[in-house]
Structures are given as C-alpha cells and as structure tokens.
Design a protein around this motif. Structure first.
Motif, short mmCIF file in Angstrom:
data_model
loop_
_atom_site.label_atom_id
_atom_site.label_comp_id
_atom_site.label_asym_id
_atom_site.label_seq_id
_atom_site.Cartn_x
_atom_site.Cartn_y
_atom_site.Cartn_z
N TRP A 147 21.01 44.38 91.69
CA TRP A 147 20.28 43.15 92.06
C TRP A 147 21.08 41.92 91.62
CZ3 TRP A 147 14.38 42.60 92.29
CH2 TRP A 147 13.99 41.27 92.31
N ASN A 148 21.48 41.89 90.36
CA ASN A 148 22.20 40.73 89.82
C ASN A 148 23.51 40.51 90.57
OD1 ASN A 148 20.15 40.59 87.94
ND2 ASN A 148 21.32 41.56 86.31
N HIS A 149 24.18 41.59 90.92
CA HIS A 149 25.46 41.48 91.62
C HIS A 149 25.28 40.85 93.00
CE1 HIS A 149 29.65 42.79 92.23
NE2 HIS A 149 29.29 43.06 93.46
N LEU A 150 24.29 41.30 93.74
CA LEU A 150 24.06 40.76 95.08
C LEU A 150 23.70 39.27 95.02
CD1 LEU A 150 21.97 43.70 96.55
CD2 LEU A 150 24.27 43.05 97.26
N VAL A 151 22.82 38.92 94.11
CA VAL A 151 22.38 37.53 94.01
C VAL A 151 23.51 36.62 93.53
CG1 VAL A 151 20.80 35.98 92.79
CG2 VAL A 151 19.96 38.15 93.71
N ALA A 152 24.30 37.12 92.58
CA ALA A 152 25.39 36.31 92.02
C ALA A 152 26.42 35.95 93.09
CB ALA A 152 26.04 37.04 90.86
N HIS A 153 26.61 36.82 94.08
CA HIS A 153 27.64 36.59 95.08
C HIS A 153 27.09 36.06 96.40
CE1 HIS A 153 30.70 38.23 92.52
NE2 HIS A 153 30.02 39.34 92.35
N ALA A 154 25.82 35.67 96.41
CA ALA A 154 25.24 35.09 97.63
C ALA A 154 25.91 33.76 97.95
CB ALA A 154 23.74 34.89 97.45
N ARG A 155 26.00 33.45 99.24
CA ARG A 155 26.59 32.19 99.67
C ARG A 155 25.50 31.12 99.77
NH1 ARG A 155 29.61 32.86 105.05
NH2 ARG A 155 30.91 34.13 103.64
N PRO A 156 25.59 30.03 99.02
CA PRO A 156 24.56 28.98 99.07
C PRO A 156 24.40 28.43 100.49
CG PRO A 156 26.00 28.66 97.18
CD PRO A 156 26.65 29.73 98.03
N LEU A 157 23.17 28.09 100.83
CA LEU A 157 22.85 27.51 102.13
C LEU A 157 22.28 26.11 101.95
CD1 LEU A 157 21.24 30.70 103.72
CD2 LEU A 157 23.52 29.77 104.21
N THR A 158 22.06 25.42 103.05
CA THR A 158 21.61 24.02 102.96
C THR A 158 20.14 23.91 102.59
OG1 THR A 158 21.15 24.03 105.34
CG2 THR A 158 23.33 23.27 104.62
N GLN A 159 19.35 24.96 102.83
CA GLN A 159 17.93 24.91 102.53
C GLN A 159 17.63 25.41 101.13
OE1 GLN A 159 16.80 27.14 106.18
NE2 GLN A 159 15.55 25.35 106.69
N GLY A 160 16.44 25.08 100.64
CA GLY A 160 16.07 25.39 99.27
C GLY A 160 15.69 26.85 99.07
N GLU A 161 15.57 27.22 97.78
CA GLU A 161 15.26 28.61 97.44
C GLU A 161 13.88 29.03 97.93
OE1 GLU A 161 16.09 30.04 93.53
OE2 GLU A 161 17.88 28.81 93.30
N ASN A 162 12.99 28.08 98.13
CA ASN A 162 11.66 28.44 98.63
C ASN A 162 11.71 28.93 100.07
OD1 ASN A 162 12.31 25.74 99.44
ND2 ASN A 162 10.17 25.47 100.06
N LEU A 163 12.83 28.65 100.76
CA LEU A 163 12.98 29.06 102.16
C LEU A 163 13.99 30.19 102.34
CD1 LEU A 163 13.07 25.58 103.94
CD2 LEU A 163 11.10 27.05 103.51
#
Length: 414
Positions: free
Chosen positions: A385-401
């Motif tokens: 879980w931590n590995h996947l989240v750590a390497h996610a590519r940030p997007l323009t929308q917020g975490e709630n979306l």
C-alpha cells in the motif's frame, strides 16, 4: 455497464447477521457454542453450479441453516442465519462474551456507469495499447512494455462475477476458481468479472492482434465468483471470497463491487476486521470507490484498511460518476486510475471484447500495478500500500476527488 437484472440491484440488509469474533476468547465454535449457535467451516460447505467444484455458503439463494453459523477461519468472522438476542447482548459486551461486533449482511453489486464522453481527450487508445496502459506507464503507444516487470509469480484474486474460462486471452492464467454463488458456476454470464480480470492480467500480445489491455500479463489469477450473473451478491459472500483468497496466499484482492454509503455513515466493521486480517496475512485489498457521483465513497472501499480507487477520464480528471471523499474514518480516496472508455476482455458469447466505464474499471488498473510492485520491490500488505501511494503521480485535483493521484508503474525500490 448495465446489470442484466432489469429490476436493478438489490440494496439494504439481507436478513442474515455477520459477527466479528474475539479469538482471544476461544475458537469460533467455542465462542458461538456458548451462545447456542452451531458452527461449520466455510471449507466444508459446497456451493456453486453443478460440477463446478465450488465452495462456500451464505451467498445468493443458499441460506445458512437456522440457528447455525458459517465460520470464515482466516478472518475471524462468522455468518449467522439469524441473530439470537444473546448474540446482540454479547456484541454489547465483547470482552465478556467473545463477540466484537454483530452487523447485518448487506447486498453488494457491480458499479454501473454511463458518463458523457470527455471532450478534447489527452490520452487515447492506439492500435497497439489502451490509453489506461499508456497513462499509467505500463506500455508505450506502440504497445511495448515500459517496464521489465510483468507480475510473474504474483497471485491476484478477482472477486466479481466470475470469468469466461473459454476466452483465449485468459487461457492458462487462472490458478484456481471458485463460485460462492448458489447454483451458479464460475463461468461469467455477466461480463463484468471477465473485463476486470482482463485489465489486471490480459496478455502482452492478445489473440487476433487486439491492442494490449492487460497491466500485469505475467501474474496468476484467483477467480472468486461472489456476484451472480445478474451482478448482485451479498457482503457475506464477499467475505467468503476474501477468506478463501487469503487462505490461497493471494498477494492482492481486487474488488470492483460494493454498496452505497450515506453521508456521515461509517464503514461496516466486519469489512474492516477482514481487511485488517488480510493486511496481517500480507494481502492488500483494493476496491472501487463507487459510481454515485458526488456521494460518499462506497462500501467496502470506505474501510480504513482497504485501498480505495477513484476513476479518471482521458484528461486525467476525476470522472463525473466517481464517488468522492465526504466521510472520514476510512471514507477517503487513496489512488486514482483510468476508468472511462476502458477496453478489455469480455465473454466470447458477448463479442469477446468490450469498452466500459466505472471505478470498476479503474480498480483493476491499480491491482495490476500492485502485482508489478510485488514482483519489483518484494513488498506485501501495508508495505505494498505505502509503495503504491508513495509513487503516485500528483494530479491537479484535490485528494477528496482523486486521492494521492494517478497510480503508475512503481519504481523498483520502495
């Protein structure tokens, strides 16, 4: 995808009860026996279509005998035909009686969605690869793999409507299959499960020159049919599938299913107990957030110990149908993935391939990427879980979306 059941999916409680047991107070037969409830292990109950060799109980159309319970040994959970008052009393005093929670079993279903096409798309399928593989870094426009890893040696469980066992793209890919639906074989009469399995593990070179659509073509699949051909099932049946997948040693459990959650409503505690048991066993559960638009993340994706996936359109913007993070206590989104216009396998009787929309389609992208991460970095459970989240590519929308962003091919080192 629209369910074949014209009446629509069933919702609410089924009438059965699911209890989480405190195993420190003794085995399930001991704890429930003191309450006058007889027990049978899920391993000892057979169900499914004729000649299917399937196992399980407590699913559609096959009630648990009155006064008894089916025990899911790997989860520390039991499914009761009914809830004697003594069970509710025990749940109110778990330290004394060994019952942590007692909650109603509920109906679950596939997540249908029919969004409007996105104008001016950024990503698109090519003749050789789907846009989902291109956006997540799995393949190039020419269909070539962008990573040396293919998920080999990794076991991914797909809990859904089954699989078309005759599909040439998926031949030899299923290590084991079981139906947890009364009277129905593993064979997929709906299409949803085959589509999901194809996105996870479809081949690098599909039969007939089709574009590549599978994220982890080297992984092995466990197929648990927990939803009937009409697209509906029960939370008890889902728990049975989870229990079985953990016992089989699955690295990942992919669940493109669920039920709606109201604003302010918390997660079902039996799902959370099961997800925690999975993480302790080194199994990561990945679930679809749901397709109710500006409504809370659905169940079981709203559990703190389940990785919740939102859907993105071709512009890597949250799809209009994708549920959002309104509720806390696990109702957050964790990752996002392509979920609009997703091409994958479909039953041969239904044209062999189909293009569908939904968080149901986003989830298997993340499950396939998880298989790559297990192979590449040797991580499991919470570390995965931590590995996947750590390497996610940030997007323009917020975490709630969109959670932490777009799930992508993981790096080798965590």
């Amino acid at each position: 995808m629209t369910s074949p059941d014209e009446r629509g999916p069933r919702t609410g409680a089924t009438g059965r009860t699911i209890v989480v047991l405190d195993e420190r107070e003794g085995s399930a037969p001991d704890v429930l026996g003191r309450l006058g409830v007889s027990c049978v292990s899920a391993r000892d109950v057979r169900r499914g279509g004729a000649g299917d060799g399937s196992v399980g109980t407590a699913g559609i159309g096959d009630p648990v005998p009155p006064g008894s319970a089916v025990v899911l040994d790997a989860l520390g959970i039991a499914i009761l035909a009914d809830a004697p008052p003594v069970v509710a009393e025990a749940a109110a005093d778990p330290g004394a009686r060994g019952v942590v929670t007692a909650e109603p079993e509920v109906w679950v279903h596939t997540f249908p969605a029919t969004p409007a096409p996105a104008p001016g798309t950024t990503f698109a399928d090519t003749a050789l690869a789907t846009w989902g593989l291109i956006a997540t870094g799995v393949a190039t426009d020419e269909g070539r793999g962008s990573t040396a890893f293919d998920g080999a040696g990794v076991l991914v469980a797909v809990l859904d409507t089954g699989i078309d066992e005759r599909h040439p793209d998926l031949a030899g890919r299923v290590r084991l299959a079981r139906s947890f639906v009364a009277g129905e074989a593993v064979q997929d009469g709906n299409g949803h499960g085959t589509h999901v399995a194809g996105t996870i593990g479809g081949p690098a070179s599909p039969v007939g020159g089709q574009r590549r659509y599978g994220v982890a073509p080297g992984c092995d699949l466990l197929i648990g049919k927990v939803l009937g051909d009409a697209g509906s099932g029960t939370s008890g049946g889902v728990l049975e599938g989870m229990n079985w997948a953990i016992e089989q040693g699955a690295h990942v459990i992919s669940m493109s299913l669920g039920s709606a959650v109201a604003e302010g409503e918390g997660p079902l505690r039996y799902y959370e107990a099961a997800a925690r048991a999975a993480l302790r066993a080194g199994t990561l559960i990945i679930a679809a957030a749901g397709n109710d638009g500006d409504q809370p993340v659905g169940s079981p994706a709203n559990c703190p110990s389940v990785l919740a996936v939102a859907a993105l359109d071709h512009q890597l913007v949250r799809a209009e149908f994708s549920c959002i993070a309104i509720n806390g206590d696990g109702g957050e989104l964790n990752l996002a993935a392509p979920g609009v216009g997703i091409y994958s396998a479909f039953p041969l009787a239904q044209d062999s391939y189909a293009t569908l929309d939904g968080t149901s389609m986003a989830t298997p992208h993340v499950s396939g990427l998880a298989a790559l991460a297990v192979q590449a970095a040797g991580v499991r459970g919470q570390d995965l879980w931590n590995h996947l989240v750590a390497h996610a590519r940030p997007l323009t929308q917020g975490e709630n979306l969109v959670g932490r962003g777009l799930a992508v091919v993981p790096l080798v080192s965590a």
